[in-house]
Design an enzyme around this catalytic site. Structure first.
Site, short mmCIF file in Angstrom:
data_model
loop_
_atom_site.label_atom_id
_atom_site.label_comp_id
_atom_site.label_asym_id
_atom_site.label_seq_id
_atom_site.Cartn_x
_atom_site.Cartn_y
_atom_site.Cartn_z
N VAL A 87 31.66 35.74 28.77
CA VAL A 87 32.37 35.88 30.04
C VAL A 87 33.54 36.85 29.86
CG1 VAL A 87 33.67 34.68 31.82
CG2 VAL A 87 31.73 33.55 30.72
N THR A 88 33.49 37.98 30.57
CA THR A 88 34.60 38.94 30.54
C THR A 88 34.81 39.54 31.92
OG1 THR A 88 33.36 40.99 30.12
CG2 THR A 88 33.88 39.62 28.20
N VAL A 89 36.03 39.97 32.18
CA VAL A 89 36.35 40.81 33.33
C VAL A 89 37.22 41.94 32.80
CG1 VAL A 89 37.47 40.98 35.58
CG2 VAL A 89 36.23 38.89 34.96
N ARG A 95 41.70 39.72 38.98
CA ARG A 95 42.24 39.14 40.21
C ARG A 95 41.47 39.58 41.46
NH1 ARG A 95 43.93 36.77 36.54
NH2 ARG A 95 46.09 36.38 35.95
N ARG A 96 40.17 39.77 41.31
CA ARG A 96 39.34 40.11 42.45
C ARG A 96 38.26 39.06 42.72
NH1 ARG A 96 38.41 46.71 42.05
NH2 ARG A 96 40.46 47.20 41.16
N LEU A 98 35.94 37.98 40.64
CA LEU A 98 34.63 38.28 40.05
C LEU A 98 34.10 37.10 39.22
CD1 LEU A 98 35.10 42.01 38.96
CD2 LEU A 98 34.19 41.07 41.10
N LEU A 99 34.97 36.49 38.42
CA LEU A 99 34.53 35.33 37.64
C LEU A 99 34.11 34.20 38.57
CD1 LEU A 99 34.05 33.65 35.16
CD2 LEU A 99 36.52 33.21 35.03
N THR A 100 34.86 33.96 39.63
CA THR A 100 34.52 32.90 40.57
C THR A 100 33.14 33.13 41.17
OG1 THR A 100 36.84 32.48 41.08
CG2 THR A 100 35.22 31.78 42.72
N TYR A 128 39.21 27.43 33.20
CA TYR A 128 37.95 26.81 33.61
C TYR A 128 38.10 25.47 34.32
CZ TYR A 128 35.86 30.59 31.04
OH TYR A 128 35.50 31.85 30.63
N PHE A 418 29.66 29.44 20.73
CA PHE A 418 28.54 30.13 21.37
C PHE A 418 29.05 30.96 22.54
CE2 PHE A 418 28.79 25.82 23.08
CZ PHE A 418 28.81 26.02 24.45
#
Length: 418
Positions: A87-89, A95-96, A98-100, A128, A418
């Site tokens: 998981v990376t941004v 703050r856009r 993207l992860l959400t 998380y 992992f």
């Protein structure tokens, strides 16, 4: 003034895999260029639809990967897990949301597949919880001051009639999966390992792009000849003034499925000539190591932190999958802001099994789904969470009832990253 364009979040194609890996390396502060050998190794992890990317035009600016996993519940049963990794941004696109967006897509797909939980190792603590994950296991690392430990440095073999042998990577690939399966049946919080895991730890596959150097592998056999322990370790070459050895042995992983195996492997590591410090690697917070030493203070904690985070996707399946030493009943109101598994549930449990069903009864305890995850594997305390204001008793004493049902005598532990 330039306008911010909408970023597309979608499963990546094989053709986009190199760009996705460049974004992955960038996000983890590694050199952006991906060596061909590393790229080919990572292709073995690629599952269509399970690797997501966020794209600004043709450029990948965020990464997300999930894969099938089994997680051991209390009592040795396993549940299907959606394991989340990579998981990376990219810093230019923070703050856009993207992860959400990636997380929502993945968890919805996992719920539809019938996965009971999702799992991850959190690089940063605050991220998380807002997605319903809770820290469910803890990891501890020790550094053992070998001269102070009080073990016999002239030790040559286990006192129980077993033996210690150095082995090679082929031996590890042959013996390791079965031994790990034995451990996993006994250890709540342990997760499945793939064939690729064993290949990457023994030099057949290069996942990180750096030159491979073989570690030492050591095996313990019991007096009847059964293999009960394996470990991988590396040593440095550090000398002080007046030719005094100051070498360190660093454990990469250690599996001991019996106390005798653990005792023998740690004694071996603390008896290697020139080694003055043994670094334990990732261990359970209630590992036997410190108290296998005549002087437990010789084992100094260097790291202690949350490790495996769990997100429950099916409350009933999760609570019915584990065992219970005591007997009791409690009504839990589970708050799930993600909308995947909230509601009110009646848990009736005992040594002969458990039933967890939706109910209209009044709640005894109200808690967030992330806090339920922390309780589910037996490590957290509902009484402590109530004192912190994170769970709320609607019936006096409900937190103690939950602790009596869910807490375990040994702490859960996940040996893996992992």
């Amino acid at each position: 003034m330039s306008r911010r364009t909408e970023t597309d979040v979608r499963p990546i194609t094989e053709a986009e895999f190199p760009d996705w890996n460049r974004a992955l390396n960038t996000g983890f502060l590694q050199p952006p260029a991906v060596a061909e050998e590393q790229l080919e190794a990572r292709r073995r992890q690629f599952v269509p639809g399970r690797s997501l990317g966020a794209f600004d035009g043709d450029r990948c600016v965020a990464t997300f990967r999930s894969f099938d996993q089994e997680l051991t519940a209390v009592g040795g049963g396993t549940v299907r897990a959606d394991a989340i990794s990579n998981v990376t941004v990219t810093a230019t696109h923070r703050r856009r949301g993207l992860l959400t967006r990636m997380m929502a897509q993945d968890l919805a797909a996992a719920k539809e597949r019938g996965d009971v939980v999702a799992t991850l190792i959190a690089a940063e603590y605050p991220i998380y919880g807002r997605y319903g994950f809770g820290p469910a296991t803890t990891m501890t690392e020790w550094a053992v001051d070998v001269p102070r430990a009080g073990l016999d440095r002239r030790w040559a073999a286990p006192e129980d009639g077993g033996r210690i042998d150095l082995v090679d990577g082929e031996d590890v690939r042959g013996l390791g999966p079965g031994l790990h399966g034995w451990l996993r049946r006994e250890q709540p919080g342990a997760v499945s390992r793939t064939e690729l895991w064993w290949q990457s730890r023994t030099g057949l596959v290069n996942m990180n792009g750096t030159p491979w150097t073989e570690p030492y592998y050591v095996m313990y056999r019991s007096a009847d000849g059964g293999v009960e322990g394996l470990a991988s370790y590396r040593t440095d070459d550090h000398w002080g003034d007046a030719k005094q050895p100051l070498n360190t042995a660093t454990v990469e992983w250690l599996i001991g499925v019996t106390p005798a195996a653990e005792r023998a492997l740690w004694h071996y590591l603390c008896s290697i000539d020139w080694v003055q410090t043994v670094k334990s690697g990732w261990r359970s917070p209630d590992d036997l190591l410190p108290h296998l030493l005549p002087d437990p203070r010789a084992a100094r904690i260097t790291t202690q932190a949350d490790w495996l985070w769990v997100r429950i996707l099916d409350v009933a399946a999760a609570l019915e999958a584990r065992t219970y030493d005591g007997r009791g009943a409690v009504v839990l109101e589970v708050v799930d802001r993600g909308g995947l598994t909230g509601g009110r549930w009646r848990l009736e449990a005992g040594p002969d099994g458990a039933s967890c069903v939706p109910t209209a009864e009044s709640a005894h305890l109200v808690l967030d789904v992330g806090d339920l995850a922390a309780l589910w594997l037996g490590d957290a305390s509902a009484v402590r969470l109530a004192a912190l204001g994170r769970v709320r008793e609607e019936r006096a004493g409900a937190a103690r009832v939950v602790d009596a049902l869910l807490r375990t005598s040994r702490r859960p532990w996940c040996p893996d990253m992992f």
